[in-house]
Design an enzyme around this catalytic site. Structure first.
Site, PDB file in Angstrom:
ATOM      1  N   ASP A  39       0.845  -1.197   0.000  1.00  0.00           N
ATOM      2  CA  ASP A  39       0.000   0.000   0.000  1.00  0.00           C
ATOM      3  C   ASP A  39       0.878   1.244   0.000  1.00  0.00           C
ATOM      4  O   ASP A  39       2.065   1.189   0.345  1.00  0.00           O
ATOM      5  CB  ASP A  39      -0.908   0.013   1.243  1.00  0.00           C
ATOM      6  CG  ASP A  39      -2.229   0.727   1.010  1.00  0.00           C
ATOM      7  OD1 ASP A  39      -2.199   1.905   0.618  1.00  0.00           O
ATOM      8  OD2 ASP A  39      -3.281   0.104   1.215  1.00  0.00           O
ATOM      9  N   ASP A  65       3.126   1.450  -4.941  1.00  0.00           N
ATOM     10  CA  ASP A  65       2.281   2.219  -5.860  1.00  0.00           C
ATOM     11  C   ASP A  65       2.032   1.291  -7.038  1.00  0.00           C
ATOM     12  O   ASP A  65       2.937   1.021  -7.834  1.00  0.00           O
ATOM     13  CB  ASP A  65       3.000   3.489  -6.308  1.00  0.00           C
ATOM     14  CG  ASP A  65       2.215   4.283  -7.357  1.00  0.00           C
ATOM     15  OD1 ASP A  65       1.192   3.773  -7.873  1.00  0.00           O
ATOM     16  OD2 ASP A  65       2.634   5.411  -7.675  1.00  0.00           O
ATOM     17  N   VAL A  66       0.807   0.791  -7.165  1.00  0.00           N
ATOM     18  CA  VAL A  66       0.532  -0.247  -8.156  1.00  0.00           C
ATOM     19  C   VAL A  66       0.672   0.236  -9.590  1.00  0.00           C
ATOM     20  O   VAL A  66       0.785  -0.580 -10.518  1.00  0.00           O
ATOM     21  CB  VAL A  66      -0.867  -0.879  -7.947  1.00  0.00           C
ATOM     22  CG1 VAL A  66      -0.947  -1.583  -6.606  1.00  0.00           C
ATOM     23  CG2 VAL A  66      -1.973   0.155  -8.104  1.00  0.00           C
ATOM     24  N   TYR A 161     -15.444   4.917 -13.295  1.00  0.00           N
ATOM     25  CA  TYR A 161     -15.127   3.808 -12.400  1.00  0.00           C
ATOM     26  C   TYR A 161     -15.670   2.490 -12.959  1.00  0.00           C
ATOM     27  O   TYR A 161     -14.961   1.477 -12.972  1.00  0.00           O
ATOM     28  CB  TYR A 161     -15.720   4.088 -11.026  1.00  0.00           C
ATOM     29  CG  TYR A 161     -15.478   3.012  -9.995  1.00  0.00           C
ATOM     30  CD1 TYR A 161     -14.215   2.813  -9.459  1.00  0.00           C
ATOM     31  CD2 TYR A 161     -16.522   2.211  -9.536  1.00  0.00           C
ATOM     32  CE1 TYR A 161     -13.985   1.832  -8.497  1.00  0.00           C
ATOM     33  CE2 TYR A 161     -16.307   1.231  -8.577  1.00  0.00           C
ATOM     34  CZ  TYR A 161     -15.038   1.050  -8.060  1.00  0.00           C
ATOM     35  OH  TYR A 161     -14.826   0.083  -7.113  1.00  0.00           O
ATOM     36  N   VAL A 196     -19.965  -1.756   0.149  1.00  0.00           N
ATOM     37  CA  VAL A 196     -19.605  -2.051   1.533  1.00  0.00           C
ATOM     38  C   VAL A 196     -19.365  -0.714   2.228  1.00  0.00           C
ATOM     39  O   VAL A 196     -18.716   0.171   1.657  1.00  0.00           O
ATOM     40  CB  VAL A 196     -18.332  -2.927   1.600  1.00  0.00           C
ATOM     41  CG1 VAL A 196     -17.951  -3.210   3.047  1.00  0.00           C
ATOM     42  CG2 VAL A 196     -18.551  -4.237   0.837  1.00  0.00           C
TER      43      VAL A 196
END
Length: 267
Positions: A39, A65-66, A161, A196
């Site tokens: 993360d 950092d993906v 998104y 969620v």
């Protein structure tokens, strides 16, 4: 031995510092896996790892950092070095920027593309390279990508998104075919979480109010519940349990699949 027993498995969970990712990391650890938390949120990520270790699990943290390929190389190497292997990747990291189509900001959209699509693709790339025969770990494994119910329904103000999460679904299916045909020994599946009430989920509820679609966050949540046959929001454990299932031998003949974990909302 239980088919859901993950003892001896070594996992990397992206976006694992909080929310769904933290819950998934905890569930994997409870099933016996060693878990690397990846993360950008270093303090929270290290705290999540400490919490897992405090309950008897094995965990560590790596800054990730993906959207940055160099970070992926370092994270995979760190996971292997810490645990002596790498055979589970949970591609959970993602961001959501709410906007009506007429109000889409190109920079925000590009950031979602970078994190949600490029990040997922790079994760698959480096998981495949590490897990396939001759790779750093070389023992095969499992990739679980986190898509969204947003990829299966038309909900206003989340066009960008939704598009990115639909891409995650396609990446999953093509990746599963490649991994199978090329003999990598890697299964690839995804889940479609429903809403969620995490920080991210409740921010969405507030953002659609700001977009003029609902009178209050409570009204937005009620609209989602009304579209859900099971009549409630999802929980972190609902999503985490599905991930454990897809990582376990109970799903050993499942690949290229998208599992709805949405209370029926997207059917």
């Amino acid at each position: 031995m239980s088919q859901f027993d993950l003892k001896g498995r070594k996992a990397l969970v992206t976006g694992g510092a909080r929310g769904l990712g933290a819950g998934m990391a905890q569930a994997l650890a409870e099933a016996g896996a060693a878990v690397m938390i990846g993360d950008l949120l270093e303090e929270q990520g290290r705290e999540t790892a400490r919490a897992i270790k405090a309950t008897g699990g094995q965990a560590a943290f790596v800054h990730l950092d993906v959207s940055d390929e160099a970070h992926w190389l370092a994270a995979v190497s760190a996971t292997h070095a810490a645990f002596g292997g790498f055979d589970i990747l949970i591609n959970n990291a993602g961001i959501e920027v709410t906007a009506l189509v007429t109000e889409i900001d190109p920079d925000a959209l590009r950031r979602m593309l970078d994190v949600n699509i490029v990040g997922t693709a790079l994760g698959m790339k480096h998981a495949f390279r590490a897990m396939r025969p001759g790779g750093l770990a070389g023992q095969g494994g499992v990739v679980v990508n986190v898509s969204s119910v947003a990829s299966t329904i038309a909900f206003p103000a989340i066009a960008g998104y939704s598009a990115t999460k639909s891409a995650v679904d396609r990446l999953t299916r093509v990746g599963a075919m490649e991994a199978g045909k090329l003999g990598y020994g890697v299964r690839v599946n995804c889940i479609y979480p429903g809403l969620v009430p995490t920080d991210m989920g409740m921010k969405l509820a507030s953002d659609v109010v700001s977009a003029g679609l609902f009178e209050s966050p409570d009204a937005a949540v009620l609209a989602i519940v009304e579209q859900t046959p099971l009549g409630r929001l999802g929980t972190v454990s609902d999503m985490a349990d599905a991930v454990v299932f897809l990582c376990s031998d109970a799903s050993r003949f499942i690949t290229g699949a998208g599992l709805p974990v949405d209370g029926g909302m997207g059917m």
